[in-house]
Design an enzyme around this catalytic site. Structure first.
Site, short mmCIF file in Angstrom:
data_model
loop_
_atom_site.label_atom_id
_atom_site.label_comp_id
_atom_site.label_asym_id
_atom_site.label_seq_id
_atom_site.Cartn_x
_atom_site.Cartn_y
_atom_site.Cartn_z
N HIS A 1 3.80 8.93 -4.09
CA HIS A 1 3.30 7.55 -4.20
C HIS A 1 3.36 7.16 -5.69
CE1 HIS A 1 0.11 4.45 -4.25
NE2 HIS A 1 0.26 4.34 -2.94
N LYS B 1 -9.60 5.66 2.43
CA LYS B 1 -8.59 6.11 3.37
C LYS B 1 -9.16 7.16 4.34
CE LYS B 1 -4.47 5.59 0.40
NZ LYS B 1 -4.03 4.23 0.64
N ASP C 1 -2.17 15.49 -4.29
CA ASP C 1 -2.60 14.17 -3.84
C ASP C 1 -2.95 14.29 -2.36
OD1 ASP C 1 -2.90 11.61 -2.96
OD2 ASP C 1 -0.96 10.88 -3.67
#
Lengths: 146, 434
Positions: B152, B255, B229
């Site tokens: 990302h 999230k 991550d």
């Protein structure tokens, strides 16, 4: 700045813009697609976020009243259905219009052309060809009347 | 669930993830129980474009159960005072709740202690913290930072800045044709010049689950540190930082069915201790003179200023919610949805699903040459929320020869019926938009 205020929803279906036959027809079979050899004005706008690119080519003519009119408009480019359909519809709509008339066009006019209300995230797609013509005309008139 | 059970189940699930996506049948009762939790998510009863909302943008952000919303409000209703400051009872209670939230996170990811848990705004800020503090302090010209092609932007851009400031070089591990990390490429690029490997646990575009323990083991053999991550994995599978042997691991509350504005940096204690503060001010100091200051203990050294107390306390409630369900059940539910959706999506005319067979419930796809924003708008007109665009992973899309794609991503409240609605809307899109 262009009129970016949301238009009235009266007379429009709030859903189904992408199911509208006319819009899809323009997107799949665009009118006036291609460069104009004798263009007085060429202008490109891009939306880097979604990769939409529209280049417009305009032929202008000063009539007896000394008002510049758009006599032909064509476009090239690629991107989403809405930006491409909007460009195609615009090329038919503006022919014969004066520059002053064109400069009064805004979001509401594009929604009328496309036949539905644009959701906030899709406004910029529809406005891209309009913006290209507008910015091109501004540069053109600056070049003619510096 | 005790730690040993969690740890061994994490290994078991990782094996399942690597082997097969159909971990349980679509009508598994436990899975159905999970979807039954959707009644706890008030937003899911909203109508969108006149139709019941089908929310399939969970890789972007998840919806929140009522108890998490209540926990955030309740902090302000009953416990609000600044933390680490007052000697009055209310401040002591607020401090206790805020510290307890750190301890809950530590237990949830099996950190050695709450000192290894730093609260930040989100995963992005956590990575920036490590980049600015550890990265700038430890890296120099000639060093290498190894990233992967599926990162990302939040795990790319901070390292570009570290490279610019230190002279370290960025290197990239490529993906295989079917969207997995190329472990041979990783192996060949893991030289002793590599000081840091920054890798996502689960790809936010491809849904790939990377073999994180194996990557870390290899990286440690050449003396490199690893930042994981976990933004996409934290809500989907058990995380055990000790089993992974992770150096740094980051995730966001929003999230994982928690609030926005709260995220977590896990850092190995000895690494955090040696790192300079990231931002400076109140609460992160012990003593301040006109000339200098000494730093507070971990983790407060990295939490300057009044923190997001309510967000932290609501994150603890989120963890309680997830723990009561159990990460194994969440995994089984999601794998049942994958087994249901993947063959049906692949059957839609013109549709190409990106990524490997073994995956989490993230489905990125293209349909002929239809722009993803048109697909997303078309689905939106039918009440289905998916994402279009580059998903903050432009280098990945470029390596796939794309500029954008559409993405549907499931959460614990999604059902096979939601995915059926997606599939039939996509079939309709193929008929109308092509």
């Amino acid at each position: 700045m262009m009129n970016e205020k949301p238009s009235s929803t009266a007379g429009f279906q709030p859903v189904g813009l992408l199911a509208r036959a006319e819009l899809l027809e323009h997107a799949k079979h665009p009118r006036n697609r291609g460069a104009l050899e004798t263009a007085d004005m060429v202008s490109e706008e891009a939306n880097p976020l979604c990769g939409d690119v529209v280049t417009v080519y305009a032929a202008l003519d000063s009539g007896a009243d000394h008002r510049s009119r758009i006599t032909r408009l064509s476009f090239t480019g690629h991107g989403c259905l809405i930006s491409q359909a909007a460009a195609s519809m615009l090329t038919e709509y503006v022919v014969g219009k004066s520059v002053e008339e064109f400069l009064r066009m805004g979001r509401g006019d594009m929604e009328r052309l496309l036949g539905g209300v644009l959701s906030p995230s899709r406004v910029k797609c529809a406005m891209l060809p309009l913006l290209a013509v507008r910015n091109g005309l501004a540069r053109f008139s600056h070049a003619v009347h510096p | 669930m005790n730690r040993d059970a969690l740890s061994s189940s994490a290994k078991g699930l990782a094996r399942v993830a690597a082997r097969d996506t159909s971990a349980s049948p679509p009508h598994d009762k436990r899975a159905a129980d999970v979807a039954g939790l959707r009644a706890q998510f008030p937003i899911l009863s909203r109508n969108m474009r006149g139709q019941p909302l089908v929310y399939l943008d969970n890789a972007s952000t998840t919806q929140k159960p009522q108890r998490v919303i209540d926990a955030e409000a309740q902090l302000y209703e009953t416990l609000n005072a600044n933390v680490h400051r007052g000697v009055y009872e209310l401040s002591e209670q607020a401090t206790e709740a805020y510290v307890a939230a750190h301890e809950a996170v530590a237990r949830f990811i099996n950190a050695r202690s709450a000192e290894e848990i730093v609260f930040v705004r989100n995963a992005t800020e956590a990575i920036n913290l490590v980049a600015s503090s550890w990265g700038v302090e430890h890296l120099k010209r000639g060093d290498q930072i190894l990233l992967t092609a599926m990162e990302h932007h939040s795990n790319i851009v901070p390292w570009q800045e570290v490279a610019r400031r230190t002279g370290a070089e960025l290197r990239w591990v490529e993906c295989t044709a079917d969207g997995r990390l190329d472990l041979d490429d990783l192996h060949s690029k893991l030289t002793d010049r590599v000081r840091l490997v920054a890798v996502t646990h689960v790809s936010n575009v491809l849904g790939t689950v990377n073999p994180i323990a194996e990557i870390i083991r290899e990286a440690h053999q050449v003396g490199a540190r690893v930042l994981v991550d976990a933004a996409q994995s934290i809500s989907r599978l058990p995380i055990d930082v000790q089993a992974f042997d992770a150096d740094f691991l980051v995730f966001s509350g929003h999230k994982m069915y928690g609030p926005t504005g709260i995220g977590v940096l896990f850092g190995r204690r000895e690494l955090l201790e040696a790192m300079p503060p990231y931002i400076r001010g109140g609460d992160m100091v012990k003593t301040v003179t006109r000339e200098q200051a000494t730093w507070n203990d971990l983790p407060w050294k990295f939490e300057a200023g009044t923190p997001n107390i309510a967000g932290g306390v609501a994150l603890e409630e989120t963890i309680r919610f997830l723990s009561e369900i159990g990460m194994e059940r969440l995994w089984a539910h999601e794998q049942a949805l994958v087994a249901h959706a993947l063959p049906r999506l692949r059957n839609v005319p013109g549709l190409t699903v990106l990524g490997p067979q073994a995956r989490v419930g993230i489905f990125s796809f293209t349909m002929n040459s239809i722009h993803s924003h048109d697909l997303a708008s078309f689905l939106d007109e039918r009440g289905i929320a998916v994402r279009g665009g580059h998903h903050c992973a432009q280098p990945l899309l470029t390596s796939l020869g794309l500029t954008e794609c559409a993405r549907a991503s499931v959460g614990l409240y999604n059902t096979a019926e939601d995915l059926n609605r997606l599939v039939s809307a996509l079939e309709e899109a193929h008929r109308l938009l092509r």
